[in-house]
Design a protein around this motif. Structure first.
Motif, short mmCIF file in Angstrom:
data_model
loop_
_atom_site.label_atom_id
_atom_site.label_comp_id
_atom_site.label_asym_id
_atom_site.label_seq_id
_atom_site.Cartn_x
_atom_site.Cartn_y
_atom_site.Cartn_z
N TRP A 164 3.41 3.72 -16.63
CA TRP A 164 2.71 2.48 -16.26
C TRP A 164 3.00 1.32 -17.21
CZ3 TRP A 164 1.15 1.88 -11.59
CH2 TRP A 164 0.71 2.98 -10.84
N ALA A 165 3.81 1.57 -18.24
CA ALA A 165 4.10 0.49 -19.19
C ALA A 165 4.76 -0.70 -18.50
CB ALA A 165 4.99 1.00 -20.33
N VAL A 166 5.64 -0.43 -17.54
CA VAL A 166 6.26 -1.48 -16.73
C VAL A 166 6.01 -1.15 -15.27
CG1 VAL A 166 8.38 -2.70 -16.14
CG2 VAL A 166 8.03 -1.89 -18.47
N ASN A 167 5.27 -2.01 -14.59
CA ASN A 167 4.99 -1.80 -13.17
C ASN A 167 4.88 -3.16 -12.49
OD1 ASN A 167 1.88 -2.42 -12.53
ND2 ASN A 167 2.04 -1.56 -14.62
N TRP A 168 5.11 -3.17 -11.18
CA TRP A 168 5.09 -4.43 -10.43
C TRP A 168 4.18 -4.28 -9.22
CZ3 TRP A 168 9.45 -1.94 -12.17
CH2 TRP A 168 10.31 -2.63 -13.06
N GLY A 169 3.41 -5.32 -8.94
CA GLY A 169 2.56 -5.32 -7.76
C GLY A 169 2.36 -6.73 -7.24
N ALA A 170 1.91 -6.85 -6.00
CA ALA A 170 1.62 -8.14 -5.38
C ALA A 170 0.70 -7.89 -4.19
CB ALA A 170 2.91 -8.83 -4.92
N ASN A 171 0.19 -8.94 -3.59
CA ASN A 171 -0.78 -8.77 -2.51
C ASN A 171 -0.20 -9.01 -1.12
OD1 ASN A 171 -0.45 -11.51 -2.55
ND2 ASN A 171 -2.56 -12.02 -3.14
N THR A 172 1.14 -9.04 -0.99
CA THR A 172 1.77 -9.25 0.30
C THR A 172 2.50 -7.99 0.75
OG1 THR A 172 3.67 -10.26 -0.83
CG2 THR A 172 1.99 -11.74 0.04
N ALA A 173 2.35 -7.63 2.04
CA ALA A 173 2.75 -6.31 2.50
C ALA A 173 4.24 -6.16 2.77
CB ALA A 173 1.96 -5.96 3.77
N ILE A 174 4.84 -7.09 3.51
CA ILE A 174 6.19 -6.88 4.01
C ILE A 174 7.25 -7.29 2.99
CG2 ILE A 174 7.79 -7.37 5.90
CD1 ILE A 174 5.29 -5.80 6.68
N SER A 175 7.02 -8.40 2.32
CA SER A 175 7.93 -8.85 1.27
C SER A 175 7.11 -9.63 0.25
CB SER A 175 9.05 -9.73 1.84
OG SER A 175 8.51 -10.91 2.42
N GLY A 176 7.67 -9.79 -0.94
CA GLY A 176 6.94 -10.52 -1.97
C GLY A 176 7.65 -10.45 -3.30
N ARG A 177 6.93 -10.90 -4.32
CA ARG A 177 7.46 -10.86 -5.68
C ARG A 177 6.42 -10.21 -6.59
NH1 ARG A 177 10.27 -15.89 -9.03
NH2 ARG A 177 11.13 -14.59 -10.72
N GLY A 178 6.73 -8.97 -6.99
CA GLY A 178 5.80 -8.24 -7.83
C GLY A 178 5.80 -8.76 -9.26
N THR A 179 4.64 -8.68 -9.87
CA THR A 179 4.48 -9.07 -11.27
C THR A 179 3.90 -7.91 -12.07
OG1 THR A 179 2.29 -9.99 -10.81
CG2 THR A 179 4.16 -11.50 -10.68
N GLN A 180 4.07 -7.96 -13.38
CA GLN A 180 3.58 -6.92 -14.25
C GLN A 180 2.07 -6.75 -14.06
OE1 GLN A 180 4.99 -4.73 -16.36
NE2 GLN A 180 3.03 -3.92 -17.05
N ASP A 181 1.64 -5.49 -13.79
CA ASP A 181 0.23 -5.16 -13.57
C ASP A 181 -0.39 -5.97 -12.42
OD1 ASP A 181 0.21 -3.29 -15.67
OD2 ASP A 181 -0.22 -4.84 -17.14
N GLY A 182 0.45 -6.41 -11.47
CA GLY A 182 -0.06 -7.14 -10.32
C GLY A 182 -0.88 -6.26 -9.40
N PRO A 183 -1.47 -6.84 -8.35
CA PRO A 183 -2.33 -6.06 -7.44
C PRO A 183 -1.52 -5.02 -6.66
CG PRO A 183 -1.95 -8.27 -6.58
CD PRO A 183 -1.39 -8.26 -7.96
N ASN A 184 -2.23 -4.07 -6.09
CA ASN A 184 -1.57 -3.06 -5.27
C ASN A 184 -1.03 -3.71 -3.99
OD1 ASN A 184 -2.39 -1.20 -7.17
ND2 ASN A 184 -4.19 -0.55 -6.01
#
Length: 356
Positions: A312-332
């Motif tokens: 979990w030290a480096v992980n990416w998440g975002a709030n858009t389902a089909i496409s998006g840009r994940g950020t460190q510790d972003g939302p699921n």
């Protein structure tokens, strides 16, 4: 001397017995007959007015040479593609298969029939036996499909050309451009390019619609009724950000100065994935550019994230389902159940899920 003669005598005695056995009979070959479509609509018009609407196919049963349970899967792909990108629409252990109209619509649009338009699609039956035998596929049937506009069915664009990972092969797991989740006419691809030319395609395996440039500053397109445009040109091998905006018909290709190191692995994790939140499912790493990852995955309703090196030290998440840009510790990332080709770029955290 007597012992040697005795052994030779034994061999001479056995030879007639060996030859007397004759040739060994080959085991009989059990004929197998694939399943075929027995009845289906002569044309399929999808309206989207009834979310429970189904399209019914009946199939002639397969014969595997011995009684067993068989699952019949209706597959669809665009004509001439030899089912290289076959979509599994629905299945049944009976010879009647009901398929949701919305599923046909979603898959037909992703294979080139724009919302509200009519075009041909090929359908076939894949018969999967319950025993350890190979599946059988039947002959294809062509049916015209009329689609309806669907907000989830979005345009996907792919790279082709000597400057890109797959060269001029237009149907070889070509990397996609990453679509902006808000401005769906805006696409971005940050990564490695060889020196040379490239173009952008809308449908894998088809040369039109084809995008390029004729003046070096604006986007030109051949939708299928005109002349192909010239290439986008990469002056020297290196890392660039390619921005492609259909709303303004402009593009840019800007060098990337500081390229971060790659990771050993990147995987998907979450309640929507095969291993839940307990473990990552590893993605494939593109050899041409090791910042680009991809995976074919069947996901359930739920959530997911991308993470590096099973930690979990480096992980990416975002709030858009089909496409998006994940950020460190972003939302699921929210997930709707389905089978997708998922692409992820560790350079900038961008991701896209493409229906399969």
């Amino acid at each position: 001397m007597m012992r040697v003669l005795s052994n030779l005598t034994k061999v001479a005695f056995l030879l007639p017995l060996i030859w007397a056995c004759g040739p060994i009979d080959e085991p009989p070959i059990i004929p197998q007959v694939p399943a075929t479509i027995a009845s289906a609509p002569s044309s399929i018009t999808l309206t989207g007015e009834d979310e429970d609407e189904v399209v019914v196919f009946t199939v002639n049963p397969a014969d595997f040479g011995t009684p067993m349970e068989v699952t019949y899967i209706i597959q669809m792909d665009r004509p001439g593609n030899n089912f290289a990108n076959a979509a599994d629409l629905g299945s049944s252990t009976s010879t009647t298969v009901e398929i949701k109209a919305a599923e046909i619509n979603r898959r037909a649009v992703s294979r080139g029939i724009l919302g509200g338009e009519t075009g041909p699609m090929e359908f076939r039956v894949r018969a999967v036996p319950s025993r350890t035998l190979s599946a059988l596929v039947g002959a294809a049937v062509t049916i015209n499909v009329t689609t309806f506009a669907d907000a989830v069915a979005l345009r996907n664009l792919f790279l082709v050309g000597e400057a890109t990972a797959r060269g001029w092969n237009n149907n070889d797991n070509n990397p996609p451009l990453f679509r902006d989740p808000e401005n769906t006419d805006l696409y971005v691809y940050s990564g490695f390019f060889n020196a040379g030319g490239f173009k952008v395609l809308e449908v894998l395996g088809a040369w039109q619609p084809q995008y390029g440039t004729n003046d070096g500053t604006s986007i030109a397109v051949n939708t299928g009724n005109g002349s192909d445009p010239d290439v986008f040109n990469v002056p020297a091998a290196g890392y660039y950000t390619f921005t492609f905006d259909l709303s303004t018909e402009t593009f840019s290709l800007v060098p990337i100065d500081n390229v971060p190191a790659t990771f050993g692995t990147v995987g998907i994790i979450g309640s929507a994935t095969a291993n839940g939140w307990d473990a990552s499912t590893a993605m494939n790493q593109l050899t041409f550019d090791r910042h680009i990852y991809y995976i074919n995955a069947t996901l359930s309703d739920g959530e997911m994230k991308f993470r590096a090196d099973n930690d979990w030290a480096v992980n990416w998440g975002a709030n858009t389902a089909i496409s998006g840009r994940g950020t460190q510790d972003g939302p699921n990332i929210p997930v709707e159940a389905g089978t997708y080709k998922i692409w992820f770029n560790s350079l900038d955290g961008r991701y896209i899920k493409i229906d399969q």
